[in-house]
Design a protein around this motif. Structure first.
Motif, PDB file in Angstrom:
ATOM      1  N   ASP A   1      28.663  64.393   1.549  1.00 27.73           N
ATOM      2  CA  ASP A   1      28.914  63.302   2.344  1.00 27.73           C
ATOM      3  C   ASP A   1      30.700  64.209   2.940  1.00 27.73           C
ATOM      4  OD1 ASP A   1      29.887  61.143   4.221  1.00 27.73           O
ATOM      5  OD2 ASP A   1      27.619  60.624   4.332  1.00 27.73           O
TER       6      ASP A   1
ATOM      7  N   ASP B   1      24.856  64.918   5.108  1.00 29.95           N
ATOM      8  CA  ASP B   1      24.961  64.659   6.034  1.00 29.95           C
ATOM      9  C   ASP B   1      25.585  65.588   7.370  1.00 29.95           C
ATOM     10  OD1 ASP B   1      26.183  62.912   8.351  1.00 29.95           O
ATOM     11  OD2 ASP B   1      28.278  62.685   7.752  1.00 29.95           O
TER      12      ASP B   1
ATOM     13  N   LEU C   1      20.384  63.339   6.458  1.00 35.82           N
ATOM     14  CA  LEU C   1      21.153  61.925   6.928  1.00 35.82           C
ATOM     15  C   LEU C   1      22.614  62.196   8.569  1.00 35.82           C
ATOM     16  CD1 LEU C   1      21.807  60.318   3.866  1.00 35.82           C
ATOM     17  CD2 LEU C   1      19.627  60.540   4.896  1.00 35.82           C
ATOM     18  N   SER C   2      21.569  61.796   9.583  1.00 38.68           N
ATOM     19  CA  SER C   2      21.960  61.024  10.238  1.00 38.68           C
ATOM     20  C   SER C   2      22.932  59.876  11.189  1.00 38.68           C
ATOM     21  CB  SER C   2      21.602  62.018  12.171  1.00 38.68           C
ATOM     22  OG  SER C   2      22.427  62.227  13.132  1.00 38.68           O
ATOM     23  N   GLN C   3      23.764  59.930  11.553  1.00 40.43           N
ATOM     24  CA  GLN C   3      24.393  58.107  12.325  1.00 40.43           C
ATOM     25  C   GLN C   3      23.694  58.501  13.534  1.00 40.43           C
ATOM     26  OE1 GLN C   3      28.780  57.259  12.217  1.00 40.43           O
ATOM     27  NE2 GLN C   3      28.360  55.730  13.657  1.00 40.43           N
TER      28      GLN C   3
ATOM     29  N   ARG D   1      29.403  58.999   0.448  1.00 39.13           N
ATOM     30  CA  ARG D   1      28.873  59.285  -1.592  1.00 39.13           C
ATOM     31  C   ARG D   1      28.779  58.264  -2.014  1.00 39.13           C
ATOM     32  NH1 ARG D   1      32.842  62.656  -0.502  1.00 39.13           N
ATOM     33  NH2 ARG D   1      32.991  62.532  -2.328  1.00 39.13           N
TER      34      ARG D   1
ATOM     35  N   LYS E   1      20.737  57.212   9.314  1.00 41.79           N
ATOM     36  CA  LYS E   1      21.969  56.443   8.232  1.00 41.79           C
ATOM     37  C   LYS E   1      22.101  54.694   7.482  1.00 41.79           C
ATOM     38  CE  LYS E   1      25.461  59.352   7.322  1.00 41.79           C
ATOM     39  NZ  LYS E   1      27.113  59.715   7.389  1.00 41.79           N
TER      40      LYS E   1
END
Length: 214
Positions: free
Chosen positions: A7, A52, A82-84, A13, A107
């Motif tokens: 990330d 990320d 992982l995603s926002q 991180r 996330k």
């Protein structure tokens, strides 16, 4: 279990590393961009890479591209992306290439150490983990003409947990129903999505992919 974390935001991180350590997992490396991640995976050969989805230089889909490359070059390394944001097309692209040893979580969910560690363990074991919020949002917005729109509330709940990588026994426990009921609901889902029995395919994963495509 050995894990690497990628990330570009240092504080993110650090947070992931702390959560993983709390969960009893060993972090054997960190990276801030996709090239660094690929070098790290080649060097360490970890069990799982946590990535990320948006990384330098464009912050678009560098993490996704790196995840697909890791699965192609290093099949022994599972990947948890992982995603926002809810981006079903990214999840679909991942699963269509390699529907095992892959995960896609929002996330906001991984701040819970139990959720994060469970997802890491599932993908490391060759499972598929898709954030249930992604599947639920897609089902809620399904076009009336689509097969997914015809699923009942119970079938949607089961499909969302199926996407999370839960077994029939785990689904039964979460929904407080009998395991035989879960089996019957799964059969109904497969029928409505037009997926006949096939010993050569994983219908649970294909059902999730089909919903993501819609």
């Amino acid at each position: 279990m050995r894990v690497v974390v990628a990330d570009d935001v240092m504080i993110v991180r650090a947070g992931l590393v702390r959560l993983l350590a709390e969960g009893g997992l060993q972090v054997c490396g960190e990276a801030a961009d996709a090239p660094g991640l690929l070098r790290l995976v080649a060097l360490e050969q970890p069990d799982v890479a946590i990535v990320d989805i948006r990384m330098p230089p464009t912050h678009r889909d560098e993490g996704l591209v790196a995840a697909r490359e890791i699965r192609a070059r290093h099949p022994g390394t599972a990947v948890l992306v992982l995603s926002q944001y809810v981006a079903s097309r990214y999840a679909a692209r991942l699963l269509e290439d390699q529907p095992t040893g892959l995960g896609y979580l929002l996330k906001e969910r991984v701040s819970d150490v139990a959720v994060l560690v469970d997802a890491v363990q599932r993908v490391a074991g060759g499972g598929c983990v898709i954030d249930p919020a992604i599947v639920q949002r897609l089902l809620d917005g399904a076009q009336p003409s689509s097969a997914a729109a015809g699923l009942t509330g119970r079938e949607r709940d089961v499909l969302a947990l199926m996407a999370e990588g839960c077994s029939n026994a785990a689904i039964a426990q979460r929904l407080h129903i009998r395991e035989r009921t879960v089996e019957a609901v799964c059969a109904q889902i497969f029928t409505k999505l037009g997926m006949p029995p096939d010993p050569d395919v994983n219908r649970r994963v294909l059902a999730v992919i089909k919903v993501l495509r819609t």
